[in-house]
Design a protein around this motif. Sequence first.
Motif, PDB file in Angstrom:
ATOM      1  N   LEU A 199     -30.841   5.291 -55.026  1.00  0.00           N
ATOM      2  CA  LEU A 199     -30.290   4.226 -54.198  1.00  0.00           C
ATOM      3  C   LEU A 199     -31.258   3.866 -53.071  1.00  0.00           C
ATOM      4  N   ASN A 200     -31.018   2.717 -52.432  1.00  0.00           N
ATOM      5  CA  ASN A 200     -31.928   2.248 -51.395  1.00  0.00           C
ATOM      6  C   ASN A 200     -31.918   3.102 -50.131  1.00  0.00           C
ATOM      7  N   ASP A 201     -30.955   4.001 -50.017  1.00  0.00           N
ATOM      8  CA  ASP A 201     -30.956   4.918 -48.868  1.00  0.00           C
ATOM      9  C   ASP A 201     -31.551   6.282 -49.214  1.00  0.00           C
ATOM     10  N   GLY A 202     -32.138   6.388 -50.437  1.00  0.00           N
ATOM     11  CA  GLY A 202     -32.814   7.614 -50.837  1.00  0.00           C
ATOM     12  C   GLY A 202     -31.973   8.578 -51.644  1.00  0.00           C
ATOM     13  N   ARG A 203     -30.665   8.386 -51.651  1.00  0.00           N
ATOM     14  CA  ARG A 203     -29.805   9.283 -52.430  1.00  0.00           C
ATOM     15  C   ARG A 203     -30.016   9.063 -53.924  1.00  0.00           C
ATOM     16  N   LYS A 204     -29.847  10.140 -54.683  1.00  0.00           N
ATOM     17  CA  LYS A 204     -29.968  10.050 -56.133  1.00  0.00           C
ATOM     18  C   LYS A 204     -28.652  10.445 -56.785  1.00  0.00           C
ATOM     19  N   GLY A 205     -28.363   9.819 -57.916  1.00  0.00           N
ATOM     20  CA  GLY A 205     -27.119  10.135 -58.595  1.00  0.00           C
ATOM     21  C   GLY A 205     -27.139   9.698 -60.053  1.00  0.00           C
ATOM     22  N   LEU A 206     -26.067  10.032 -60.750  1.00  0.00           N
ATOM     23  CA  LEU A 206     -25.924   9.720 -62.168  1.00  0.00           C
ATOM     24  C   LEU A 206     -24.828   8.680 -62.354  1.00  0.00           C
ATOM     25  N   VAL A 207     -25.057   7.739 -63.260  1.00  0.00           N
ATOM     26  CA  VAL A 207     -24.058   6.709 -63.549  1.00  0.00           C
ATOM     27  C   VAL A 207     -22.905   7.349 -64.316  1.00  0.00           C
ATOM     28  N   VAL A 208     -21.691   7.253 -63.761  1.00  0.00           N
ATOM     29  CA  VAL A 208     -20.533   7.883 -64.407  1.00  0.00           C
ATOM     30  C   VAL A 208     -19.417   6.889 -64.707  1.00  0.00           C
ATOM     31  N   GLY A 209     -19.594   5.626 -64.323  1.00  0.00           N
ATOM     32  CA  GLY A 209     -18.552   4.633 -64.586  1.00  0.00           C
ATOM     33  C   GLY A 209     -19.114   3.234 -64.494  1.00  0.00           C
ATOM     34  N   GLN A 210     -18.376   2.263 -65.078  1.00  0.00           N
ATOM     35  CA  GLN A 210     -18.801   0.870 -65.074  1.00  0.00           C
ATOM     36  C   GLN A 210     -17.709  -0.001 -64.463  1.00  0.00           C
ATOM     37  N   ASN A 211     -18.121  -1.137 -63.911  1.00  0.00           N
ATOM     38  CA  ASN A 211     -17.186  -2.117 -63.368  1.00  0.00           C
ATOM     39  C   ASN A 211     -17.254  -3.395 -64.199  1.00  0.00           C
ATOM     40  N   LYS A 212     -16.132  -3.801 -64.749  1.00  0.00           N
ATOM     41  CA  LYS A 212     -16.084  -4.994 -65.577  1.00  0.00           C
ATOM     42  C   LYS A 212     -16.543  -6.211 -64.776  1.00  0.00           C
ATOM     43  N   ASP A 213     -17.454  -6.983 -65.373  1.00  0.00           N
ATOM     44  CA  ASP A 213     -18.021  -8.199 -64.780  1.00  0.00           C
ATOM     45  C   ASP A 213     -18.956  -7.924 -63.613  1.00  0.00           C
ATOM     46  N   LEU A 214     -19.123  -6.658 -63.229  1.00  0.00           N
ATOM     47  CA  LEU A 214     -20.070  -6.282 -62.171  1.00  0.00           C
ATOM     48  C   LEU A 214     -20.913  -5.115 -62.664  1.00  0.00           C
ATOM     49  N   THR A 215     -21.526  -5.306 -63.819  1.00  0.00           N
ATOM     50  CA  THR A 215     -22.207  -4.188 -64.467  1.00  0.00           C
ATOM     51  C   THR A 215     -23.466  -3.739 -63.729  1.00  0.00           C
TER      52      THR A 215
END
Length: 368
Positions: A308-324
Amino acid sequence: MRLLPTKSMKPGMVLARSIYNDSGRVLLSEGISVTSRMITRLQQLNVTYVYIEDARTSGMEVPTIISDKTRKEAVKTITDTFKSVEHEKELSKWFVMDKSSKSIKSLIQNLLTDMKSNEEVSALLTDVYVHDNYVFTHSLNVTLYSLSIGLKLGLSQKELETLGLGGILHDIGKMLIPNEILFKPGKLTSDEFAEMKRHATYGYDILRNMQTIPLMVAHCAFQHHERLNGSGYPRGIKSDDIHLFGKILAVADVFDAVTSHRIYRSAMLPHEGLEILYAGSGSLYEPEIIEAFRKSVAIYPYGLMVTLNDGRKGLVVGQNKDLTERPVIRVVEEEGEDLETPYDINLKDHLSLAIVDCDSLKKIAAVS
């Protein structure tokens, strides 16, 4: 589970999802601890990404937009149809296509049933399959992407069925291209490329006289390489002269081409493929179709490690319909330190946050 490029795999990692061949047979089962030899073999089989076990994403499920049963049926139907066209004599190709049309139409119905009953965005990269012939798998993927776009655009059932047929059969003309050109690992010569481009016309000629499928299906084969500014082929037609289905197939075809492993190029991730489409928006591809596609496809697939732009790292665990482009992220690292207790952030609720980097082959290539 975590999505990882096979080039980043290390011995001892455990597969979180099985790897299959086209017919659905398991080649490597989930739960197996991979060896150096297995990793090398996966790379030789052109498997670009795999899922590995990662305790930080325990409980995460990766949904698919069609059932395993439907996928097996689809691959078999496409393979049987295309191989029959390839091996039959000229006068028999139309008979073969007429005979196959009923099973193809039934397949489209099943695909639409699965897709309409599944609210998830398309995440085809998460389906790890080893294919014997890229054309067959590509035809299925293009169909699924095209139908996703058609559903988002609100096409009628009849229009979706015709579009689906066009997706399945858009590359049927490639069965008339010599294999030494179709599967050449290096750059094609100018003569070879000219012959490759004829597949659109070959497909049109095979399909246009069939009585069992709409004429528009033939035009799908004819137009899927045309571009808005007239730079496409085979006729170089422009904008309004290209049918809506041709424009849809153009987007789906290019996206699958760049996000699939090819003999001469490794696969891109979906967000990288979308960047290519946006670069041609308005000049090559219809902006409205690209937007409909963006809302339909998982730009950042489940299990992908992102920064992320604040330096944090993470894993994608979910999706948002129409806001992929704004998925749910499980933060696993802050200020360079692994977290004992990861937590989830839904990017649709935190507009100041954005994904600025992720695990990709581009990144690997840059440092190797």
